[in-house]
Design a protein around this motif. Structure first.
Motif, PDB file in Angstrom:
ATOM      1  N   UNK A  33       8.143  -0.535   3.819  1.00  0.00           N
ATOM      2  CA  UNK A  33       8.580   0.250   4.973  1.00  0.00           C
ATOM      3  C   UNK A  33       7.470   0.443   6.003  1.00  0.00           C
ATOM      4  N   UNK A  34       6.291  -0.107   5.757  1.00  0.00           N
ATOM      5  CA  UNK A  34       5.215  -0.030   6.734  1.00  0.00           C
ATOM      6  C   UNK A  34       4.458   1.276   6.725  1.00  0.00           C
ATOM      7  N   UNK A  35       4.723   2.154   5.774  1.00  0.00           N
ATOM      8  CA  UNK A  35       4.037   3.435   5.698  1.00  0.00           C
ATOM      9  C   UNK A  35       2.658   3.287   5.096  1.00  0.00           C
ATOM     10  N   UNK A  36       2.034   4.429   4.825  1.00  0.00           N
ATOM     11  CA  UNK A  36       0.688   4.410   4.267  1.00  0.00           C
ATOM     12  C   UNK A  36       0.699   3.813   2.867  1.00  0.00           C
ATOM     13  N   UNK A  37      -0.264   2.978   2.544  1.00  0.00           N
ATOM     14  CA  UNK A  37      -0.341   2.430   1.194  1.00  0.00           C
ATOM     15  C   UNK A  37      -0.772   3.504   0.207  1.00  0.00           C
ATOM     16  N   UNK A  38      -0.553   3.234  -1.065  1.00  0.00           N
ATOM     17  CA  UNK A  38      -0.926   4.187  -2.105  1.00  0.00           C
ATOM     18  C   UNK A  38      -2.405   4.538  -2.035  1.00  0.00           C
ATOM     19  N   UNK A  39      -3.216   3.594  -1.547  1.00  0.00           N
ATOM     20  CA  UNK A  39      -4.661   3.823  -1.479  1.00  0.00           C
ATOM     21  C   UNK A  39      -5.045   4.899  -0.466  1.00  0.00           C
ATOM     22  N   UNK A  40      -4.091   5.314   0.378  1.00  0.00           N
ATOM     23  CA  UNK A  40      -4.387   6.353   1.364  1.00  0.00           C
ATOM     24  C   UNK A  40      -4.455   7.738   0.733  1.00  0.00           C
ATOM     25  N   UNK A  41      -3.903   7.875  -0.470  1.00  0.00           N
ATOM     26  CA  UNK A  41      -3.871   9.165  -1.143  1.00  0.00           C
ATOM     27  C   UNK A  41      -5.035   9.293  -2.117  1.00  0.00           C
ATOM     28  N   UNK A  42      -5.539  10.485  -2.225  1.00  0.00           N
ATOM     29  CA  UNK A  42      -6.658  10.738  -3.132  1.00  0.00           C
ATOM     30  C   UNK A  42      -6.287  10.432  -4.571  1.00  0.00           C
ATOM     31  N   UNK A  43      -5.085  10.850  -4.969  1.00  0.00           N
ATOM     32  CA  UNK A  43      -4.638  10.712  -6.354  1.00  0.00           C
ATOM     33  C   UNK A  43      -3.262  10.070  -6.403  1.00  0.00           C
ATOM     34  N   UNK A  44      -2.924   9.511  -7.556  1.00  0.00           N
ATOM     35  CA  UNK A  44      -1.637   8.861  -7.738  1.00  0.00           C
ATOM     36  C   UNK A  44      -0.734   9.685  -8.667  1.00  0.00           C
ATOM     37  N   UNK A  45       0.580   9.555  -8.520  1.00  0.00           N
ATOM     38  CA  UNK A  45       1.509  10.323  -9.358  1.00  0.00           C
ATOM     39  C   UNK A  45       1.300  10.070 -10.847  1.00  0.00           C
TER      40      UNK A  45
END
Length: 371
Positions: A33-45
Protein backbone atom coordinates in the motif's frame (compact mmCIF):
# COMPACT_ATOMS: atom_id res chain seq x y z
CA UNK A 1 -13.53 24.08 23.77
CA UNK A 2 -13.36 20.29 24.02
CA UNK A 3 -14.66 19.89 20.49
CA UNK A 4 -11.89 22.18 19.27
CA UNK A 5 -9.32 20.01 21.03
CA UNK A 6 -10.86 16.86 19.59
CA UNK A 7 -10.80 18.32 16.09
CA UNK A 8 -7.16 19.34 16.44
CA UNK A 9 -6.22 15.91 17.76
CA UNK A 10 -8.12 14.26 14.93
CA UNK A 11 -6.32 16.36 12.33
CA UNK A 12 -2.97 15.55 13.91
CA UNK A 13 -3.87 11.87 14.00
CA UNK A 14 -4.98 11.91 10.36
CA UNK A 15 -1.67 13.46 9.36
CA UNK A 16 0.27 10.97 11.44
CA UNK A 17 -1.59 8.06 9.91
CA UNK A 18 -0.94 9.40 6.43
CA UNK A 19 2.77 9.60 7.18
CA UNK A 20 3.09 6.22 8.85
CA UNK A 21 0.40 4.10 7.23
CA UNK A 22 1.32 0.61 8.27
CA UNK A 23 1.77 -2.77 6.65
CA UNK A 24 -0.59 -5.70 6.88
CA UNK A 25 2.10 -8.01 8.16
CA UNK A 26 4.65 -7.36 10.86
CA UNK A 27 7.53 -8.78 8.84
CA UNK A 28 6.72 -7.10 5.52
CA UNK A 29 9.78 -5.17 4.35
CA UNK A 30 7.87 -2.76 2.06
CA UNK A 31 4.06 -2.91 2.22
CA UNK A 32 2.16 -2.95 -1.06
CA UNK A 33 0.00 0.00 0.00
CA UNK A 34 3.03 2.31 -0.10
CA UNK A 35 2.95 3.08 3.63
CA UNK A 36 5.83 3.07 6.06
CA UNK A 37 7.82 -0.16 6.11
CA UNK A 38 8.06 -2.21 9.28
CA UNK A 39 11.58 -0.84 9.75
CA UNK A 40 10.10 2.60 10.48
CA UNK A 41 8.84 1.38 13.85
CA UNK A 42 11.04 0.98 16.88
CA UNK A 43 9.51 -2.39 17.78
CA UNK A 44 7.57 -5.12 16.02
CA UNK A 45 4.29 -6.77 17.11
CA UNK A 46 4.59 -9.76 19.42
CA UNK A 47 1.83 -11.61 17.57
CA UNK A 48 -0.07 -11.04 14.34
CA UNK A 49 -2.62 -13.87 14.31
CA UNK A 50 -4.97 -11.86 16.53
CA UNK A 51 -5.21 -8.17 17.43
CA UNK A 52 -4.14 -7.31 20.97
CA UNK A 53 -3.91 -4.13 23.05
CA UNK A 54 -3.69 -2.79 26.62
CA UNK A 55 -1.04 -5.35 27.68
CA UNK A 56 -0.76 -6.13 31.38
CA UNK A 57 2.43 -8.14 31.75
CA UNK A 58 3.44 -10.19 34.79
CA UNK A 59 6.18 -12.62 35.72
CA UNK A 60 4.82 -15.82 37.26
CA UNK A 61 7.31 -18.61 38.10
CA UNK A 62 9.95 -16.91 35.97
CA UNK A 63 7.79 -16.81 32.84
CA UNK A 64 6.17 -13.75 31.26
CA UNK A 65 2.39 -13.73 30.89
CA UNK A 66 0.62 -10.89 29.11
CA UNK A 67 -3.05 -10.15 29.71
CA UNK A 68 -4.20 -7.95 26.81
CA UNK A 69 -7.47 -6.76 25.38
CA UNK A 70 -8.51 -8.84 22.35
CA UNK A 71 -9.47 -6.39 19.62
CA UNK A 72 -12.02 -7.47 17.02
CA UNK A 73 -13.30 -6.02 13.77
CA UNK A 74 -16.45 -3.91 13.98
CA UNK A 75 -18.30 -1.54 11.63
CA UNK A 76 -18.77 0.94 14.52
CA UNK A 77 -17.11 4.29 13.69
CA UNK A 78 -14.64 5.91 16.09
CA UNK A 79 -16.21 8.10 18.76
CA UNK A 80 -15.33 9.68 22.12
CA UNK A 81 -17.13 6.90 24.05
CA UNK A 82 -14.90 4.22 22.54
CA UNK A 83 -17.78 2.24 21.06
CA UNK A 84 -15.40 1.04 18.34
CA UNK A 85 -13.57 -0.99 20.98
CA UNK A 86 -16.03 -3.89 20.97
CA UNK A 87 -13.88 -6.57 22.58
CA UNK A 88 -15.78 -9.53 24.03
CA UNK A 89 -13.18 -11.97 25.37
CA UNK A 90 -9.61 -12.39 26.62
CA UNK A 91 -6.71 -14.54 25.44
CA UNK A 92 -3.44 -14.69 27.36
CA UNK A 93 0.00 -14.46 25.75
CA UNK A 94 3.03 -16.18 27.25
CA UNK A 95 6.76 -16.33 26.59
CA UNK A 96 9.83 -17.54 28.43
CA UNK A 97 11.73 -14.32 27.79
CA UNK A 98 11.56 -11.14 25.75
CA UNK A 99 12.52 -12.03 22.21
CA UNK A 100 11.42 -15.64 22.63
CA UNK A 101 8.50 -17.49 21.08
CA UNK A 102 5.11 -16.07 22.03
CA UNK A 103 2.22 -18.46 22.66
CA UNK A 104 -1.36 -17.30 22.18
CA UNK A 105 -3.65 -19.09 24.60
CA UNK A 106 -7.26 -20.14 24.01
CA UNK A 107 -10.17 -17.99 25.21
CA UNK A 108 -9.55 -17.34 28.91
CA UNK A 109 -12.85 -15.58 29.62
CA UNK A 110 -15.81 -14.56 27.42
CA UNK A 111 -18.38 -11.89 28.18
CA UNK A 112 -21.18 -14.44 27.77
CA UNK A 113 -19.80 -16.23 30.83
CA UNK A 114 -19.92 -13.12 33.04
CA UNK A 115 -23.44 -13.01 34.58
CA UNK A 116 -23.51 -9.26 35.22
CA UNK A 117 -21.80 -7.98 32.07
CA UNK A 118 -23.33 -6.88 28.77
CA UNK A 119 -20.44 -5.88 26.48
CA UNK A 120 -16.97 -4.38 26.00
CA UNK A 121 -14.40 -6.42 27.89
CA UNK A 122 -11.77 -3.70 28.00
CA UNK A 123 -8.25 -3.57 29.47
CA UNK A 124 -7.69 -6.32 32.09
CA UNK A 125 -5.02 -7.13 34.66
CA UNK A 126 -4.01 -10.18 36.66
CA UNK A 127 -2.53 -11.14 40.02
CA UNK A 128 -1.46 -14.29 41.84
CA UNK A 129 -1.87 -15.33 45.46
CA UNK A 130 -1.73 -18.67 47.28
CA UNK A 131 -2.14 -20.90 44.24
CA UNK A 132 -4.87 -18.86 42.55
CA UNK A 133 -4.63 -16.51 39.58
CA UNK A 134 -6.97 -13.53 39.53
CA UNK A 135 -8.14 -11.82 36.35
CA UNK A 136 -9.53 -8.30 36.83
CA UNK A 137 -11.56 -6.78 34.02
CA UNK A 138 -13.92 -3.91 33.25
CA UNK A 139 -17.17 -4.38 31.37
CA UNK A 140 -20.46 -2.58 30.99
CA UNK A 141 -23.25 -3.85 33.21
CA UNK A 142 -26.83 -4.32 32.03
CA UNK A 143 -28.15 -0.89 33.04
CA UNK A 144 -28.93 1.83 30.47
CA UNK A 145 -27.64 5.39 30.45
CA UNK A 146 -28.62 8.29 28.18
CA UNK A 147 -26.77 6.56 25.33
CA UNK A 148 -28.44 3.22 25.95
CA UNK A 149 -25.20 1.79 27.34
CA UNK A 150 -24.37 0.16 30.65
CA UNK A 151 -22.20 1.54 33.41
CA UNK A 152 -18.63 0.25 33.60
CA UNK A 153 -17.89 -1.95 36.59
CA UNK A 154 -14.86 -4.06 37.48
CA UNK A 155 -15.14 -7.81 37.77
CA UNK A 156 -12.86 -10.57 38.97
CA UNK A 157 -12.41 -14.15 37.79
CA UNK A 158 -10.19 -16.95 39.09
CA UNK A 159 -8.21 -19.89 37.76
CA UNK A 160 -5.56 -22.35 38.86
CA UNK A 161 -3.63 -21.65 35.65
CA UNK A 162 -2.17 -18.31 34.52
CA UNK A 163 -3.56 -19.03 31.03
CA UNK A 164 -7.07 -19.71 32.29
CA UNK A 165 -9.84 -20.54 31.69
CA UNK A 166 -11.09 -18.15 34.36
CA UNK A 167 -14.42 -18.37 36.17
CA UNK A 168 -16.03 -15.01 36.90
CA UNK A 169 -17.73 -14.02 40.12
CA UNK A 170 -21.48 -13.60 39.66
CA UNK A 171 -21.34 -9.90 40.55
CA UNK A 172 -18.84 -7.09 39.96
CA UNK A 173 -16.56 -6.04 42.81
CA UNK A 174 -18.74 -4.06 45.25
CA UNK A 175 -18.20 -0.29 45.00
CA UNK A 176 -16.13 -0.67 41.82
CA UNK A 177 -16.65 1.61 38.84
CA UNK A 178 -15.02 2.94 35.69
CA UNK A 179 -12.30 0.87 33.99
CA UNK A 180 -8.62 -0.08 33.63
CA UNK A 181 -7.99 -2.08 36.82
CA UNK A 182 -4.32 -2.63 37.67
CA UNK A 183 -3.32 -4.52 40.81
CA UNK A 184 0.02 -3.87 42.50
CA UNK A 185 1.22 -6.06 45.38
CA UNK A 186 3.62 -4.34 47.76
CA UNK A 187 6.59 -5.95 49.52
CA UNK A 188 4.47 -6.73 52.60
CA UNK A 189 1.93 -8.66 50.52
CA UNK A 190 -0.73 -5.96 50.58
CA UNK A 191 -2.45 -5.54 47.22
CA UNK A 192 -3.80 -2.28 45.84
CA UNK A 193 -6.01 -1.72 42.83
CA UNK A 194 -5.56 1.36 40.66
CA UNK A 195 -8.34 2.12 38.23
CA UNK A 196 -10.30 4.75 36.31
CA UNK A 197 -10.52 6.49 32.97
CA UNK A 198 -12.29 9.58 31.72
CA UNK A 199 -14.42 10.05 28.59
CA UNK A 200 -15.69 6.55 27.65
CA UNK A 201 -14.35 5.22 30.94
CA UNK A 202 -17.00 7.28 32.77
CA UNK A 203 -14.78 8.47 35.64
CA UNK A 204 -16.19 11.99 35.24
CA UNK A 205 -19.67 10.61 35.93
CA UNK A 206 -18.49 9.71 39.44
CA UNK A 207 -17.05 13.14 40.27
CA UNK A 208 -19.64 13.73 43.03
CA UNK A 209 -19.17 10.27 44.54
CA UNK A 210 -22.34 8.94 42.94
CA UNK A 211 -22.92 7.73 39.40
CA UNK A 212 -24.74 10.09 37.05
CA UNK A 213 -26.08 8.10 34.07
CA UNK A 214 -26.74 11.36 32.23
CA UNK A 215 -23.40 12.94 33.04
CA UNK A 216 -20.64 14.23 30.80
CA UNK A 217 -19.31 12.03 28.01
CA UNK A 218 -15.84 13.61 28.17
CA UNK A 219 -14.19 15.30 31.15
CA UNK A 220 -15.41 17.92 33.63
CA UNK A 221 -14.53 20.83 31.31
CA UNK A 222 -12.96 22.69 34.23
CA UNK A 223 -9.47 23.39 32.94
CA UNK A 224 -8.48 25.72 35.77
CA UNK A 225 -9.34 23.23 38.53
CA UNK A 226 -7.49 20.10 39.70
CA UNK A 227 -7.75 17.31 37.16
CA UNK A 228 -9.82 14.24 37.81
CA UNK A 229 -7.67 11.68 39.59
CA UNK A 230 -7.41 7.99 38.94
CA UNK A 231 -8.39 5.86 41.94
CA UNK A 232 -6.46 3.65 44.36
CA UNK A 233 -7.92 1.22 46.88
CA UNK A 234 -6.50 -1.45 49.19
CA UNK A 235 -7.71 -4.97 48.45
CA UNK A 236 -8.92 -7.41 51.08
CA UNK A 237 -6.89 -10.60 51.56
CA UNK A 238 -9.47 -12.47 49.44
CA UNK A 239 -8.29 -10.39 46.42
CA UNK A 240 -11.95 -10.11 45.36
CA UNK A 241 -13.18 -7.13 47.37
CA UNK A 242 -12.11 -3.67 48.47
CA UNK A 243 -10.92 -3.15 52.04
CA UNK A 244 -11.90 0.54 52.00
CA UNK A 245 -13.46 3.26 49.89
CA UNK A 246 -11.42 4.20 46.80
CA UNK A 247 -9.15 7.24 47.18
CA UNK A 248 -7.77 9.75 44.68
CA UNK A 249 -4.32 9.00 43.27
CA UNK A 250 -3.30 12.65 43.07
CA UNK A 251 -0.63 13.82 40.64
CA UNK A 252 1.30 16.92 41.72
CA UNK A 253 3.20 19.37 39.54
CA UNK A 254 6.64 20.78 40.29
CA UNK A 255 4.95 23.43 42.44
CA UNK A 256 3.50 20.77 44.74
CA UNK A 257 -0.05 21.53 43.62
CA UNK A 258 -2.39 19.10 41.81
CA UNK A 259 -2.04 19.09 38.03
CA UNK A 260 -4.92 21.02 36.46
CA UNK A 261 -7.61 19.63 34.17
CA UNK A 262 -6.44 21.81 31.30
CA UNK A 263 -2.91 20.41 31.43
CA UNK A 264 -3.55 17.68 28.87
CA UNK A 265 0.10 16.68 28.53
CA UNK A 266 0.40 15.83 32.23
CA UNK A 267 -3.05 15.10 33.64
CA UNK A 268 -4.43 11.60 34.15
CA UNK A 269 -6.71 10.15 31.47
CA UNK A 270 -6.58 6.34 31.89
CA UNK A 271 -4.32 3.28 32.11
CA UNK A 272 -2.83 3.38 35.63
CA UNK A 273 0.09 1.06 36.28
CA UNK A 274 2.24 1.04 39.42
CA UNK A 275 5.59 -0.56 40.12
CA UNK A 276 8.18 -0.11 42.85
CA UNK A 277 11.88 0.55 42.36
CA UNK A 278 14.49 1.51 44.94
CA UNK A 279 11.81 2.13 47.54
CA UNK A 280 9.84 4.54 45.35
CA UNK A 281 6.40 4.03 43.87
CA UNK A 282 6.14 4.83 40.17
CA UNK A 283 2.61 5.76 39.14
CA UNK A 284 2.38 5.53 35.35
CA UNK A 285 -0.58 6.45 33.17
CA UNK A 286 -1.83 7.64 29.79
CA UNK A 287 -2.76 11.22 28.92
CA UNK A 288 -5.36 10.07 26.39
CA UNK A 289 -6.01 12.83 23.87
CA UNK A 290 -2.38 13.99 23.86
CA UNK A 291 -1.18 10.39 23.54
CA UNK A 292 1.69 10.29 26.04
CA UNK A 293 2.62 7.70 28.62
CA UNK A 294 3.70 9.56 31.76
CA UNK A 295 5.10 8.76 35.16
CA UNK A 296 4.96 10.32 38.59
CA UNK A 297 6.78 9.22 41.75
CA UNK A 298 5.64 8.91 45.35
CA UNK A 299 6.72 7.47 48.69
CA UNK A 300 3.41 5.68 49.40
CA UNK A 301 1.20 3.42 47.27
CA UNK A 302 -1.56 5.96 47.90
CA UNK A 303 0.48 8.89 46.64
CA UNK A 304 0.48 11.76 46.13
CA UNK A 305 2.73 11.29 43.14
CA UNK A 306 4.95 14.05 41.77
CA UNK A 307 4.95 14.34 38.00
CA UNK A 308 8.31 13.31 36.54
CA UNK A 309 8.01 13.16 32.75
CA UNK A 310 7.06 11.21 29.63
CA UNK A 311 7.84 7.51 29.28
CA UNK A 312 6.62 7.08 25.71
CA UNK A 313 5.90 9.57 22.95
CA UNK A 314 2.70 9.12 20.89
CA UNK A 315 2.31 5.85 19.03
CA UNK A 316 0.54 5.35 15.73
CA UNK A 317 -3.10 5.11 16.76
CA UNK A 318 -5.26 6.85 19.35
CA UNK A 319 -4.85 4.96 22.59
CA UNK A 320 -1.78 4.21 24.66
CA UNK A 321 -2.09 1.64 27.46
CA UNK A 322 0.87 -0.19 28.92
CA UNK A 323 2.56 -2.17 31.66
CA UNK A 324 6.09 -2.31 33.08
CA UNK A 325 7.89 -5.33 34.51
CA UNK A 326 11.39 -6.46 35.47
CA UNK A 327 12.70 -9.71 33.96
CA UNK A 328 16.17 -11.13 33.36
CA UNK A 329 17.73 -8.13 35.08
CA UNK A 330 16.12 -5.58 32.77
CA UNK A 331 13.01 -3.42 32.82
CA UNK A 332 10.50 -3.77 30.00
CA UNK A 333 7.69 -1.58 28.70
CA UNK A 334 4.75 -3.31 27.02
CA UNK A 335 2.53 -1.11 24.86
CA UNK A 336 0.49 -1.23 21.63
CA UNK A 337 0.02 0.62 18.36
CA UNK A 338 -1.82 0.09 15.05
CA UNK A 339 1.03 -1.00 12.79
CA UNK A 340 -0.74 -4.12 11.52
CA UNK A 341 -4.16 -2.64 10.75
CA UNK A 342 -3.89 1.14 10.52
CA UNK A 343 -7.21 1.20 12.44
CA UNK A 344 -7.60 2.65 15.92
CA UNK A 345 -9.62 -0.30 17.20
CA UNK A 346 -7.34 -3.06 15.84
CA UNK A 347 -4.06 -2.88 17.70
CA UNK A 348 -0.96 -4.99 18.25
CA UNK A 349 1.09 -5.41 21.44
CA UNK A 350 4.80 -4.60 21.47
CA UNK A 351 7.63 -4.57 24.01
CA UNK A 352 10.75 -2.46 24.38
CA UNK A 353 13.45 -2.04 27.01
CA UNK A 354 12.99 0.69 29.60
CA UNK A 355 16.10 2.58 30.70
CA UNK A 356 16.51 4.36 34.05
CA UNK A 357 18.98 7.13 34.74
CA UNK A 358 21.06 6.99 37.96
CA UNK A 359 18.66 9.43 39.67
CA UNK A 360 15.69 7.13 39.01
CA UNK A 361 14.25 9.11 36.12
CA UNK A 362 13.12 7.25 32.99
CA UNK A 363 14.51 7.91 29.53
CA UNK A 364 11.74 8.88 27.09
CA UNK A 365 11.12 6.43 24.25
CA UNK A 366 10.12 7.36 20.69
CA UNK A 367 8.07 4.47 19.23
CA UNK A 368 8.53 5.76 15.67
CA UNK A 369 12.32 5.92 15.86
CA UNK A 370 13.85 2.64 14.73
CA UNK A 371 16.48 1.13 17.04
Amino acid sequence: MMKARITTAALCLTSALALVACSKAANEAQPANGGAPASAFRDQPLVNEIYTADPSAHVFDGKIYIYPSHDIETPTPDDDLGNQYAMRDYRVLSMDKVGGKVTVGPVALDVKDVPWASQQMWAPDAAYKDGTYYLYFPARDKSKDKNGLGAFRIGVATSKSPMGPFVAEKDPIPDSFSMDPAVFTDDDGTAYMYFGGIWGGQLQRWATGKYDPNGSDTDLMKDDQPALSGKVVKMNPDMKTFAESPRDAVILGEDGKPVLGGDHERRFFEASWVFKKDGKYYYTYSTGDTHFLNYAIGTSPYGPFKYAGHILKPVQGWTTHHSIIQHDGKWWLFYADTQLSNKNHLRNVKVTELTFNPDGSIQTIDPMKAK
